[in-house]
Structure formats: structure tokens, C-alpha cells
Scaffold this motif. Structure first.
Motif, PDB file in Angstrom:
ATOM      1  N   CYS A 251       4.371   3.479   7.461  1.00  0.00           N
ATOM      2  CA  CYS A 251       3.810   4.763   7.874  1.00  0.00           C
ATOM      3  C   CYS A 251       3.957   4.890   9.384  1.00  0.00           C
ATOM      4  CB  CYS A 251       2.339   4.835   7.467  1.00  0.00           C
ATOM      5  SG  CYS A 251       1.410   6.190   8.214  1.00  0.00           S
ATOM      6  N   VAL A 252       4.385   6.051   9.861  1.00  0.00           N
ATOM      7  CA  VAL A 252       4.615   6.229  11.299  1.00  0.00           C
ATOM      8  C   VAL A 252       3.316   6.193  12.088  1.00  0.00           C
ATOM      9  CG1 VAL A 252       6.737   7.533  10.934  1.00  0.00           C
ATOM     10  CG2 VAL A 252       4.558   8.752  11.052  1.00  0.00           C
ATOM     11  N   THR A 253       2.184   6.374  11.404  1.00  0.00           N
ATOM     12  CA  THR A 253       0.892   6.371  12.089  1.00  0.00           C
ATOM     13  C   THR A 253       0.256   4.987  12.125  1.00  0.00           C
ATOM     14  OG1 THR A 253       0.491   8.668  11.452  1.00  0.00           O
ATOM     15  CG2 THR A 253      -1.428   7.368  12.126  1.00  0.00           C
ATOM     16  N   CYS A 254       0.240   4.290  10.951  1.00  0.00           N
ATOM     17  CA  CYS A 254      -0.513   3.028  10.883  1.00  0.00           C
ATOM     18  C   CYS A 254       0.319   1.816  10.488  1.00  0.00           C
ATOM     19  CB  CYS A 254      -1.689   3.172   9.928  1.00  0.00           C
ATOM     20  SG  CYS A 254      -1.187   3.225   8.188  1.00  0.00           S
ATOM     21  N   GLY A 255       1.542   2.033  10.027  1.00  0.00           N
ATOM     22  CA  GLY A 255       2.396   0.919   9.654  1.00  0.00           C
ATOM     23  C   GLY A 255       2.283   0.460   8.218  1.00  0.00           C
ATOM     24  N   THR A 256       1.345   1.003   7.458  1.00  0.00           N
ATOM     25  CA  THR A 256       1.204   0.635   6.046  1.00  0.00           C
ATOM     26  C   THR A 256       2.397   1.172   5.246  1.00  0.00           C
ATOM     27  OG1 THR A 256      -1.203   0.763   6.227  1.00  0.00           O
ATOM     28  CG2 THR A 256      -0.276   0.854   4.011  1.00  0.00           C
ATOM     29  N   PRO A 257       2.970   0.395   4.333  1.00  0.00           N
ATOM     30  CA  PRO A 257       4.110   0.880   3.547  1.00  0.00           C
ATOM     31  C   PRO A 257       3.762   2.148   2.748  1.00  0.00           C
ATOM     32  CG  PRO A 257       3.925  -1.482   3.343  1.00  0.00           C
ATOM     33  CD  PRO A 257       2.673  -1.029   4.044  1.00  0.00           C
ATOM     34  N   VAL A 258       4.658   3.110   2.789  1.00  0.00           N
ATOM     35  CA  VAL A 258       4.494   4.360   2.049  1.00  0.00           C
ATOM     36  C   VAL A 258       4.679   4.089   0.560  1.00  0.00           C
ATOM     37  CG1 VAL A 258       5.518   6.646   1.627  1.00  0.00           C
ATOM     38  CG2 VAL A 258       5.202   5.811   3.980  1.00  0.00           C
ATOM     39  N   GLU A 259       3.848   4.717  -0.256  1.00  0.00           N
ATOM     40  CA  GLU A 259       3.905   4.531  -1.702  1.00  0.00           C
ATOM     41  C   GLU A 259       4.328   5.817  -2.417  1.00  0.00           C
ATOM     42  OE1 GLU A 259       0.194   3.021  -3.120  1.00  0.00           O
ATOM     43  OE2 GLU A 259       0.302   1.178  -1.906  1.00  0.00           O
ATOM     44  N   LYS A 260       4.683   5.642  -3.681  1.00  0.00           N
ATOM     45  CA  LYS A 260       5.075   6.772  -4.532  1.00  0.00           C
ATOM     46  C   LYS A 260       4.264   6.741  -5.822  1.00  0.00           C
ATOM     47  CE  LYS A 260       8.889   8.472  -7.411  1.00  0.00           C
ATOM     48  NZ  LYS A 260      10.291   8.250  -7.859  1.00  0.00           N
ATOM     49  N   ILE A 261       3.805   7.916  -6.250  1.00  0.00           N
ATOM     50  CA  ILE A 261       3.199   8.072  -7.566  1.00  0.00           C
ATOM     51  C   ILE A 261       3.769   9.325  -8.199  1.00  0.00           C
ATOM     52  CG2 ILE A 261       1.042   6.893  -6.993  1.00  0.00           C
ATOM     53  CD1 ILE A 261      -0.251   9.689  -6.695  1.00  0.00           C
ATOM     54  N   SER A 262       3.656   9.431  -9.506  1.00  0.00           N
ATOM     55  CA  SER A 262       3.980  10.668 -10.212  1.00  0.00           C
ATOM     56  C   SER A 262       2.664  11.366 -10.535  1.00  0.00           C
ATOM     57  CB  SER A 262       4.756  10.374 -11.493  1.00  0.00           C
ATOM     58  OG  SER A 262       6.018   9.840 -11.192  1.00  0.00           O
ATOM     59  N   TYR A 263       2.581  12.646 -10.148  1.00  0.00           N
ATOM     60  CA  TYR A 263       1.311  13.347 -10.315  1.00  0.00           C
ATOM     61  C   TYR A 263       1.559  14.841 -10.352  1.00  0.00           C
ATOM     62  CZ  TYR A 263      -3.402  15.040  -9.150  1.00  0.00           C
ATOM     63  OH  TYR A 263      -4.600  15.707  -9.148  1.00  0.00           O
ATOM     64  N   LEU A 264       0.969  15.510 -11.310  1.00  0.00           N
ATOM     65  CA  LEU A 264       1.088  16.961 -11.488  1.00  0.00           C
ATOM     66  C   LEU A 264       2.547  17.413 -11.541  1.00  0.00           C
ATOM     67  CD1 LEU A 264      -1.789  18.407  -9.251  1.00  0.00           C
ATOM     68  CD2 LEU A 264      -1.787  17.961 -11.714  1.00  0.00           C
ATOM     69  N   GLY A 265       3.315  16.711 -12.334  1.00  0.00           N
ATOM     70  CA  GLY A 265       4.667  17.151 -12.616  1.00  0.00           C
ATOM     71  C   GLY A 265       5.706  16.841 -11.567  1.00  0.00           C
ATOM     72  N   GLY A 266       5.391  15.973 -10.614  1.00  0.00           N
ATOM     73  CA  GLY A 266       6.376  15.651  -9.595  1.00  0.00           C
ATOM     74  C   GLY A 266       5.998  14.394  -8.842  1.00  0.00           C
ATOM     75  N   ALA A 267       6.941  13.897  -8.055  1.00  0.00           N
ATOM     76  CA  ALA A 267       6.699  12.699  -7.258  1.00  0.00           C
ATOM     77  C   ALA A 267       5.848  13.037  -6.044  1.00  0.00           C
ATOM     78  CB  ALA A 267       8.024  12.093  -6.817  1.00  0.00           C
ATOM     79  N   CYS A 268       4.990  12.099  -5.666  1.00  0.00           N
ATOM     80  CA  CYS A 268       4.186  12.206  -4.450  1.00  0.00           C
ATOM     81  C   CYS A 268       4.447  10.981  -3.590  1.00  0.00           C
ATOM     82  CB  CYS A 268       2.690  12.282  -4.768  1.00  0.00           C
ATOM     83  SG  CYS A 268       2.189  13.766  -5.641  1.00  0.00           S
ATOM     84  N   TYR A 269       4.614  11.185  -2.297  1.00  0.00           N
ATOM     85  CA  TYR A 269       4.850  10.122  -1.337  1.00  0.00           C
ATOM     86  C   TYR A 269       3.717  10.167  -0.312  1.00  0.00           C
ATOM     87  CZ  TYR A 269       9.341  10.946  -3.547  1.00  0.00           C
ATOM     88  OH  TYR A 269      10.320  11.153  -4.483  1.00  0.00           O
ATOM     89  N   PHE A 270       3.073   9.031  -0.092  1.00  0.00           N
ATOM     90  CA  PHE A 270       1.886   9.067   0.760  1.00  0.00           C
ATOM     91  C   PHE A 270       1.586   7.694   1.347  1.00  0.00           C
ATOM     92  CE2 PHE A 270       0.549   7.646  -3.323  1.00  0.00           C
ATOM     93  CZ  PHE A 270      -0.533   6.791  -3.114  1.00  0.00           C
ATOM     94  N   CYS A 271       0.789   7.699   2.397  1.00  0.00           N
ATOM     95  CA  CYS A 271       0.305   6.453   2.993  1.00  0.00           C
ATOM     96  C   CYS A 271      -1.061   6.148   2.385  1.00  0.00           C
ATOM     97  CB  CYS A 271       0.191   6.583   4.503  1.00  0.00           C
ATOM     98  SG  CYS A 271      -0.622   5.162   5.272  1.00  0.00           S
ATOM     99  N   PRO A 272      -1.225   5.020   1.704  1.00  0.00           N
ATOM    100  CA  PRO A 272      -2.503   4.716   1.057  1.00  0.00           C
ATOM    101  C   PRO A 272      -3.625   4.417   2.045  1.00  0.00           C
ATOM    102  CG  PRO A 272      -1.021   2.842   0.894  1.00  0.00           C
ATOM    103  CD  PRO A 272      -0.208   3.979   1.459  1.00  0.00           C
ATOM    104  N   ALA A 273      -3.273   4.144   3.306  1.00  0.00           N
ATOM    105  CA  ALA A 273      -4.300   3.871   4.307  1.00  0.00           C
ATOM    106  C   ALA A 273      -4.729   5.151   5.031  1.00  0.00           C
ATOM    107  CB  ALA A 273      -3.786   2.846   5.326  1.00  0.00           C
ATOM    108  N   CYS A 274      -3.773   5.958   5.427  1.00  0.00           N
ATOM    109  CA  CYS A 274      -4.082   7.172   6.198  1.00  0.00           C
ATOM    110  C   CYS A 274      -4.582   8.321   5.322  1.00  0.00           C
ATOM    111  CB  CYS A 274      -2.847   7.647   6.959  1.00  0.00           C
ATOM    112  SG  CYS A 274      -2.353   6.611   8.331  1.00  0.00           S
ATOM    113  N   GLN A 275      -4.030   8.427   4.123  1.00  0.00           N
ATOM    114  CA  GLN A 275      -4.327   9.565   3.266  1.00  0.00           C
ATOM    115  C   GLN A 275      -5.370   9.177   2.227  1.00  0.00           C
ATOM    116  OE1 GLN A 275       0.309  10.609   3.299  1.00  0.00           O
ATOM    117  NE2 GLN A 275      -0.849  12.042   2.022  1.00  0.00           N
ATOM    118  N   THR A 276      -6.580   9.665   2.433  1.00  0.00           N
ATOM    119  CA  THR A 276      -7.687   9.290   1.546  1.00  0.00           C
ATOM    120  C   THR A 276      -8.342  10.520   0.939  1.00  0.00           C
ATOM    121  OG1 THR A 276      -9.219   9.300   3.425  1.00  0.00           O
ATOM    122  CG2 THR A 276      -8.121   7.228   2.902  1.00  0.00           C
TER     123      THR A 276
END
Length: 276
Positions: A251-276
Motif C-alpha cells: 500500500c502506498v500509504t502504509c506498506g501493507t500488501p494490497v488484497e483482492k476479494i470478490s464482492y457485489l458482482g466484481g473484484a475489489c482491491y483494497f488495503c486491509p490496514a488503511c481501509q476499515t
């Protein structure tokens, strides 16, 4: 799929080259496609468009409006493909779902790999088209202010089940946003895709509002997303923060690896630390 920013860019480009051009021939249905819908038969479309002059285009939500004067407006919407200007009609692609050739020898074409709608309506009746007639304010509309946004979120999240991604991508609650741009909005707002709207406090609501308006304007300023092409076939200059290439990277903000999930009909890419 074109979102509001890409269509806004294309409309502006159209207004640089198309106004005043006279239609020599209008054609639909060259390449049959079960997921492209028209409101006219090919012969009727050709007869109604011949001799009309192009006015100034505009975009709202996921729809492009092109006046054909006098008396008509061409709508192209929910489009997942290409909309191109050709200086020479001889360069029209063999596969296309709409084209207008002009008396100057230039042409406009639209081709989709997914789905889309083409409507030719009487001027003043464009608001009667399905998907347009009940369109809410877009992030570029002056009505889309902080007060309106607060009321929208309160209503959408009233039952406690609607999530942040649901607000951004479902039922065109915010017209013109799709899954691609939603990823960067959620990253800027530091919100998880599954976060219930009902749990957001005022600071988070303010951050989400600013993320929506700022991201839309940033994509427009860059000429659209880099994974879409403009009226002249050039890729946009906006590189997404969160897409398939970001998975596993810091993640460009905190360095935590970005993750992917499938949700509501499409892929989501997010930082599990920054995005809560």
C-alpha cells in the motif's frame, strides 16, 4: 465500460471536431449483437438522421447525448467498448454498432464488446429514455453537494445492509460510477468495500464525499482511465491506484500488501490496514 469521467472527456473532444458537421448517412446494426438495444429500425434511423447537423454533446451518468439538429438527440449509453472519430470514413471498423458519416468525409463510430443502448429521440424528450428519466444528480452536478450526499447516504443505509461499495456501484445511486473508479474512491476515503453505510461517522462521510468528487475530477483532468480510450483512440492518462496490478504490492500509504476479494458482482482491491 465507460464511466462518467470517460464520457465527459469524449463529449468535450466531440465538441472540438463535430459541431456543425452534416450527416450524410446514419447506420445501425452493421454487426448484430444481442446485447445492444436500439429504439429504431436501421431504415428509420438512416432516414431520420440524414441531413441533420451535429450540435454540442454532453455527458450525464453513463450516457452520452449528441444533438442532431434540428429536432433530434442521439443517446449512447451503458457502453462497454469504443466511440471513435475518423477523419476519413474509409477507416471505419468493419465491426461496429453505430456510425454516422458526414458530408466532409469524416465519420463517427461506436462499437461495444459488452452491451449498450442507442436511442434517437425528439429533442426535449431525452429524459423519457429508460435509465435516463429517473437519473439522480451526478458528482459533476451542482446539486450533488454535501447536504444532498448526506441525505442520499442516510436513505441508502437506512436498513443497515447497504455497504460503501453498494452505494458506489449499485442501482446507479450515484450515476456514472462503476466498479473500476469505485476502487480508487474507497482507497482515498480509507473505507473497506463491505463497510456498512450506517456505521459511518460525519468525518468519514465527509471523506467519502470528497473522495468521490475529487476522484471523478482527477480522472477527467487526466483524460480518462488508462484502461479506456478516448475519441481519437488514445489511452487515458489516469493510472488506477487499486486494480489487479496492485494485488500483493505494498500500500502506498502504509506498506501493507494490497488484497483482492470478490464482492457485489466484481473484484475489489483494497488495503486491509488503511481501509476499515
Amino acid at each position: 465500460m465507460f464511466d462518467l469521467p470517460e464520457l465527459t472527456v469524449i463529449a468535450a473532444q466531440m465538441n472540438d471536431v463535430l459541431p456543425g458537421l452534416v450527416v450524410a448517412a446514419g447506420t445501425i446494426g452493421v454487426s448484430p449483437h444481442r446485447f445492444v438495444w436500439y429504439d429504431r429500425e436501421p431504415e428509420e434511423f438512416a432516414a431520420l438522421t440524414a441531413g441533420l447537423r451535429v450540435g454540442r454533446a454532453w455527458a450525464e451518468g453513463k450516457w452520452l447525448f449528441v444533438p442532431l439538429e434540428p429536432g433530434r438527440v442521439l443517446l449512447i449509453g451503458e457502453w462497454g467498448g469504443r466511440i471513435r472519430y475518423h477523419a476519413d470514413a474509409a477507416d471505419l471498423p468493419a465491426k461496429r454498432h453505430l456510425d454516422l458519416t458526414f458530408t466532409t468525409g469524416a465519420a463517427l463510430s461506436a462499437t461495444t464488446q459488452m452491451w449498450g443502448g442507442v436511442h434517437l429521440v425528439e429533442a426535449g424528450r431525452e429524459r423519457e429514455v429508460k435509465y435516463v428519466k429517473e437519473m439522480r444528480p451526478t458528482p459533476l452536478d451542482e446539486r450533488f453537494d454535501r447536504a444532498y450526499f448526506g441525505e442520499l447516504v442516510a436513505a441508502a443505509g437506512e436498513d443497515g445492509r447497504r455497504s460503501v461499495k453498494g452505494l458506489l456501484t449499485q442501482e446507479q445511486l450515484i450515476p456514472g460510477l462503476g466498479n473500476a473508479i469505485a476502487q480508487d474512491i474507497m482507497a482515498r476515503a480509507r473505507l473497506h468495500p463491505r463497510r456498512p453505510l450506517s456505521t459511518l461517522d460525519e468525518v468519514q462521510l465527509e471523506g467519502l464525499y470528497e473522495a468521490i468528487t475529487e476522484t471523478v475530477r482527477a480522472v477527467i483532468a487526466a483524460g480518462g482511465r488508462s484502461d479506456e480510450r478516448d475519441l481519437f483512440g488514445h489511452p487515458g492518462g489516469y493510472a488506477r491506484l487499486m486494480d489487479a496490478r496492485a494485488v500483493g504490492r505494498p500500500c502506498v500509504t502504509c506498506g501493507t500488501p494490497v488484497e483482492k476479494i470478490s464482492y457485489l458482482g466484481g473484484a475489489c482491491y483494497f488495503c486491509p490496514a488503511c481501509q476499515t
